[in-house]
Design an enzyme around this catalytic site. Sequence first.
Site, PDB file in Angstrom:
ATOM      1  CG  HIS A   1      -2.233  -1.377  -9.767  1.00 55.99           C
ATOM      2  ND1 HIS A   1      -3.036  -0.528  -9.041  1.00 55.99           N
ATOM      3  CD2 HIS A   1      -1.253  -1.790  -8.926  1.00 55.99           C
ATOM      4  CE1 HIS A   1      -2.558  -0.438  -7.804  1.00 55.99           C
ATOM      5  NE2 HIS A   1      -1.479  -1.191  -7.703  1.00 55.99           N
TER       6      HIS A   1
ATOM      7  CD  GLU B   1      -7.123   1.483  -2.746  1.00 60.75           C
ATOM      8  OE1 GLU B   1      -6.693   0.565  -2.022  1.00 60.75           O
ATOM      9  OE2 GLU B   1      -6.957   2.674  -2.494  1.00 60.75           O
ATOM     10  NE  ARG B   2      -6.014  -7.038  -4.271  1.00 64.80           N
ATOM     11  CZ  ARG B   2      -4.889  -7.732  -4.327  1.00 64.80           C
ATOM     12  NH1 ARG B   2      -4.844  -8.872  -5.004  1.00 64.80           N
ATOM     13  NH2 ARG B   2      -3.782  -7.293  -3.762  1.00 64.80           N
TER      14      ARG B   2
ATOM     15  CB  CYS C   1      -4.782   3.855  -5.091  1.00 66.04           C
ATOM     16  SG  CYS C   1      -3.966   2.250  -5.110  1.00 66.04           S
TER      17      CYS C   1
ATOM     18  CG  ASN D   1      -1.762   6.970  -0.875  1.00 67.37           C
ATOM     19  OD1 ASN D   1      -0.927   7.776  -1.260  1.00 67.37           O
ATOM     20  ND2 ASN D   1      -2.855   6.685  -1.568  1.00 67.37           N
TER      21      ASN D   1
ATOM     22  CB  CYS E   1      -0.905  -0.007   1.230  1.00 62.95           C
ATOM     23  SG  CYS E   1      -1.938   1.463   1.325  1.00 62.95           S
TER      24      CYS E   1
ATOM     25  CB  THR F   1       0.311   0.532  -5.374  1.00 65.81           C
ATOM     26  OG1 THR F   1      -1.058   0.388  -4.962  1.00 65.81           O
ATOM     27  CG2 THR F   1       1.233   0.159  -4.229  1.00 65.81           C
ATOM     28  N   GLY F   2      -1.453   2.583  -7.132  1.00 65.15           N
ATOM     29  CA  GLY F   2      -2.191   2.857  -8.362  1.00 65.15           C
ATOM     30  C   GLY F   2      -1.608   4.052  -9.103  1.00 65.15           C
TER      31      GLY F   2
HETATM   32  N1  LIG Z   1      -6.325  -2.232  -2.286  1.00 61.48           N
HETATM   33  C1  LIG Z   1      -4.962  -2.534  -2.608  1.00 61.48           C
HETATM   34  C2  LIG Z   1      -4.010  -2.272  -1.474  1.00 61.48           C
HETATM   35  C3  LIG Z   1      -3.995  -0.843  -1.003  1.00 61.48           C
HETATM   36  C4  LIG Z   1      -3.403   0.127  -2.018  1.00 61.48           C
HETATM   37  C5  LIG Z   1      -3.265   1.485  -1.407  1.00 61.48           C
HETATM   38  N2  LIG Z   1      -4.433   2.211  -1.155  1.00 61.48           N
HETATM   39  C6  LIG Z   1      -2.134   2.309  -1.987  1.00 61.48           C
HETATM   40  O1  LIG Z   1      -2.060   3.498  -1.623  1.00 61.48           O
HETATM   41  O2  LIG Z   1      -1.296   1.778  -2.692  1.00 61.48           O
HETATM   42  C7  LIG Z   1      -4.811  -4.009  -3.011  1.00 61.48           C
HETATM   43  O3  LIG Z   1      -5.633  -4.848  -2.592  1.00 61.48           O
HETATM   44  O4  LIG Z   1      -3.874  -4.313  -3.734  1.00 61.48           O
END
Ligand SMILES: N[C@@H](CCC[C@H](N)C(=O)O)C(=O)O
Length: 293
Positions: A168, A217-218, A226, A91, A89, A228-229
Amino acid sequence: MTSAQDVPFQFLKGHGTENDFVIIPDPEGGLELSAPEVARLCDRRAGIGADGVLRVVRSAAHPDARAMAGDAEWFMDYRNGDGSVAEMCGNGARVFARYLQRAGLVQPGDLTFATRAGVRRAHIAKDEGDITVAMGRAGLPQGADGEVTVRAAGRSWPARKVSMGNPHAVAFVGDLADAGPLLDAPETAPASAYPEGVNVEFVVDRGPRHVALRVHERGSGETRSCGTGACAVMVAAARRDGADPQKDGVPVTYTVDVPGGRLVITERTDGEIEMTGPAVIVAEGRIDSIPLP
Ligand SMILES: N[C@@H](CCC[C@H](N)C(=O)O)C(=O)O
């Protein structure tokens, strides 16, 4: 292990570009938090409310992180709002670093910490300034393996498959509103592309090397940001725009606007992706027990 039902425990609330988290300091890893308990904590009406939970555990005290304990004292045990476990994650990583600094466990400057996607480096600017996290390299499957289709609100778009440790799908769209209300997870095809589920980003251009996104998000639904997004989007946009720092020998930086703020993301010539943005702790308190429905 002690069940979170049985003992009071400390929590904090924080966010990074409004992607919000309940932070639970549990240095010795003694607190057992089931998926329904995490989901209840994250419930915005019956709990504290958050997109996810960051449990702060010594790497040596957690089976998923023990092997990294020599390189990173602290482990970010991240869970999505529905209680599911995710690899990474972005953030959350900044908020995790902010918590460590605020708790006096690290000083501003450079630090490392463990995640399920591996050891990550961060830099905390002085005076509560922005935090930069080295997010690792993006995984970009080539050819047909990297191409998927995303469907939402009765429309469909070609999308790029990107891994930032977690999965993603990045779709460039005409207007962010085209994705509709995003109350349900967008469909992705082929079904075999994401056996573990996927985070879906919808992206528009705002200017040269400047994009904006919405994300579903998953495990959490539509969120305000997000990390990573945003990194996945940055890399997909750079390749679309013909930039590849590892081939060109020149780093590339994009500004990525999210509904909850702005992130600045650089891909270096060695492929490492660095994300810079804010991280804020907003509250602190005690939970006596988590009443499950
Ligand atoms: N929902 C994501 C994990 C969380 C990602 C996050 N909010 C970020 O900031 O990267 C997953 O299940 O991969």
